[in-house]
Design an enzyme around this catalytic site. Structure first.
Site, short mmCIF file in Angstrom:
data_model
loop_
_atom_site.label_atom_id
_atom_site.label_comp_id
_atom_site.label_asym_id
_atom_site.label_seq_id
_atom_site.Cartn_x
_atom_site.Cartn_y
_atom_site.Cartn_z
N ARG A 194 0.77 -1.34 0.01
CA ARG A 194 -0.13 -0.05 0.15
C ARG A 194 0.77 1.20 0.00
NH1 ARG A 194 -0.66 -1.66 5.60
NH2 ARG A 194 0.15 -0.44 7.06
N GLU A 311 -3.58 10.42 7.82
CA GLU A 311 -3.49 9.19 7.17
C GLU A 311 -3.85 8.09 7.94
OE1 GLU A 311 0.62 9.43 8.96
OE2 GLU A 311 -0.95 10.76 8.26
N ARG A 360 5.75 10.49 14.00
CA ARG A 360 5.71 9.91 12.55
C ARG A 360 6.90 10.44 11.74
NH1 ARG A 360 1.03 7.26 12.31
NH2 ARG A 360 -0.22 7.47 14.36
N ASP A 365 6.85 4.90 13.49
CA ASP A 365 5.48 5.08 13.91
C ASP A 365 4.76 3.73 14.17
OD1 ASP A 365 6.25 4.96 11.05
OD2 ASP A 365 4.47 5.76 10.60
N GLU A 559 7.24 -6.74 5.32
CA GLU A 559 7.78 -5.27 5.75
C GLU A 559 8.55 -5.45 7.01
OE1 GLU A 559 5.62 -1.23 7.34
OE2 GLU A 559 4.66 -3.15 7.61
#
Length: 621
Positions: A194, A311, A360, A365, A559
């Site tokens: 994403r 977001e 962030r 984050d 990830e």
């Protein structure tokens, strides 16, 4: 040997027999016989394929052939039986980097605009008014394609203006370059899944991987887009979306330039333009007192903007918002909406989100190290990065510019930057080093005390080269054992997470999760201080985890990992990107790919052989 097969027929039969949980993958969780017979359509010769890894390789090779839409095709047994280390590295080098590459131009715009985070009927592309060439190009493209709209960011836009864009979010333009017959977007490499935009610190680690894989031009293109962002958006952005205009990311631009010039020294004009941009960013983004520079002389993360970051998904901050919803006697969703739209303002909650936005900006984050305190901390990570900036600038001036560099009307020397680095080193050691713990801790300059949260960022000074030999020894011998698990180092120690309330979300940058950038910076630090055997061990641990996970789970490169269970099955905030695909992993994950290629460069031949045999680190170290 190659087998001629009916592609669709073999594909269907393989899945029907082996993909028992019907997730469009063949993994160790499937309950099939793990034995499939290939029959050559021409010669009728048979080949038995057994085991999860080889069967998933077969599925992947068939998936590639299916895309050609041919009825018959050839499967190479050498590819099915390929050593897993060679297979992963080959796919990263020749497939994944290309799959992750994007451009913002006529050819590549649709891929960028078709993004799951864009929910408007007509996607918006924002272009800085200062980019005259970009404005003209994209306005012409808007008329031609008619599938997006162009919006021009005004010169010297305010953070209040940026907040108004939350009602119409969009992608931010990046650099264009003149090719022989047309303008084209300067390419960049996205993390994957994403994350379909250019991220700040991800891009540095990706650049390292690209350079290892002889893709110098792509690494240089990342640098060009860094420079573009500083020129037109005032900073290297968290990512190139409108709602990230309020924050930057960990400063690694100088490190990328140093890595590039190690491979190939571009022309003097190219290097000068980037050094200009690095120094501009250093002065205007990081060294403004009261913003990211504090009275201690050290830095902090300090994002602009007010209120909740745009977001996150609805419900992400429910544990934070619940007391405030109760205070105002409102249902939580109604309170969240009014607060987001700034119809309801609460100073205490605004302060919480100053810290959250700054967290962030740090790239971490989220972590309990920074929750509700980030903007109060001279953090070890940002100051290690800025020490490296100062040393890098000094090195570039001394090595390539005859020890004097002209910026506008001002001249500077390498010695001046060495002095800045020496001052920062002294302050970091004074405020952040803890001799008793053998670790660096963030310094809370508001309360004038260290915040003793044991995080993997304690190893960043090792990477930056600011430790003394004694400090390095303590980091390796005293601190490091608290972070090591079978598959690498965790984001924090178990002890630092022990006192966190069970009601709080499990933070993805804390124990027990492991991340590629932490590993890579640790490895480089160990090598820098000549802990060569320990570097070999730590590289092996991480690469083993990536390899065994790919072998058992259809080539999955995620990830992050849960290091307590050595698995990509992560149950924490945000889930795990890179794990959702059908039949074949086409892109891996940006900095995970880079860590694999970088680690293989360090690893000894003997350990590479053991890695291919999937021998557990626990049997070796």
């Amino acid at each position: 040997m190659k087998f001629s097969l009916n592609i669709d027929k073999t594909f269907r039969e393989l899945l029907l027999q082996e993909d028992t949980d019907q997730d469009k993958k063949i993994t160790k969780d499937d309950q099939g016989p793990k034995r499939f017979v290939l029959i050559d359509e021409k010669t009728k010769q048979e080949q038995v394929i057994t085991g999860t890894y080889y069967l998933s390789n077969l599925l992947q090779e068939l998936a590639v052939l299916k895309e050609s839409k041919m009825e018959m095709g050839e499967v190479d047994l050498a590819r099915i039986q390929e050593n897993p280390v060679d297979r992963i590295s080959r796919k990263i080098k020749y497939d994944y980097w290309n799959e992750l590459t994007r451009t913002i131009d006529k050819k590549g715009l649709t891929q960028i605009l078709e993004d799951e985070k864009t929910n408007s009927d007509v996607p918006t592309l924002y272009v800085a008014a200062t980019d005259k060439q970009g404005v003209s190009y994209f306005q012409d493209l808007e008329k031609e394609l008619q599938n997006f709209k162009v919006a021009i960011l005004p010169v010297n836009y305010s953070m209040e203006y940026v907040a108004t864009l939350n009602n119409k979010p969009g992608i931010l333009a990046l650099a264009l370059e003149q090719k022989i017959d047309s303008l084209q977007g300067v390419p960049f490499v996205v993390p994957g899944g994403r994350f379909n935009e250019m991220y700040g610190w991800d891009s540095y680690f990706i650049g390292v991987g690209l350079l290892i894989d002889n893709q110098l031009e792509k690494a240089m293109a990342i640098a060009e887009n860094f420079k573009y962002q500083i020129t037109h958006y005032g900073k290297i952005l968290n990512a190139n979306r409108s709602y990230y205009l309020t924050r930057t990311q960990p400063p690694l631009y100088s490190s990328l330039i140093v890595e590039i010039v190690k491979e190939n020294v571009p022309n003097q004009e190219w290097l000068k333009s980037h050094l200009d941009a690095i120094i501009l960013e250093y002065n205007t983004v990081w060294m403004v007192l009261g913003n990211r520079l504090t009275e201690t002389g050290l830095n902090r993360y300090k994002a602009e903007g007010v209120g909740m970051p745009f977001e996150v998904e609805p419900g992400h901050f429910d544990d934070v918002l619940a007391p405030y919803a109760k205070k105002y006697n409102m249902p939580i969703r109604a309170f969240e909406k009014e607060y987001l739209e700034r119809k309801l303002v609460d100073a205490d909650l605004d302060l919480y989100f100053v810290h959250d936005r700054s967290l962030r900006e740090s790239g971490h984050d989220t972590t309990d190290r920074l929750i509700n305190r980030c903007a109060n901390l001279n953090s070890v990570d940002v100051n290690s990065f800025l020490y490296k900036y100062e040393k890098d600038i000094a090195y570039l001036i001394a090595t390539y510019f005859g020890d004097t560099f002209q910026i506008g009307d001002v001249k500077c020397t390498s010695n001046e930057w060495e002095q800045k680095a020496a001052f920062r080193k002294e302050k970091i050691n004074e405020l952040c080093w803890n001799e008793a713990a053998g670790m660096y801790f963030d310094y809370d300059f508001v309360n004038q005390e260290q915040f003793p949260f044991e995080a993997a960022t304690t190893f960043f000074p090792l990477w930056a080269g600011l430790c003394t030999e004694n400090q390095a020894k303590k980091l390796v011998e005293v601190a490091l054992p608290h972070f090591i698990k079978t598959g690498g180092i965790t984001g924090s120690t178990k002890a630092s997470s022990a006192n966190i309330s069970m009601d709080e979300p499990q933070r993805q940058w804390d124990y027990p999760f492991g991340w590629a950038p932490h590993q890579m910076l640790l490895w480089e630090g160990l090598l820098k201080y000549n802990y060569l055997d320990k570097a070999q061990e730590m590289v092996y641990r991480w690469l083993w985890l990536i390899t065994i996970n790919a072998v058992e789970y259809n080539g999955t490169i995620p990830e992050k990992f849960d290091l307590e269970i050595s698995s990509h099955k992560v149950f924490a905030e945000y889930g795990n990107v890179g794990t959702e695909f059908d039949y074949i992993a086409k892109e891996g994950f940006g900095w995970m790919n880079a860590s694999y290629q970088y680690g293989l460069q360090i690893l000894s031949t003997e350990l590479k052989i053991k890695l291919g045999e999937l021998i557990s680190p626990e049997d070796l170290f």
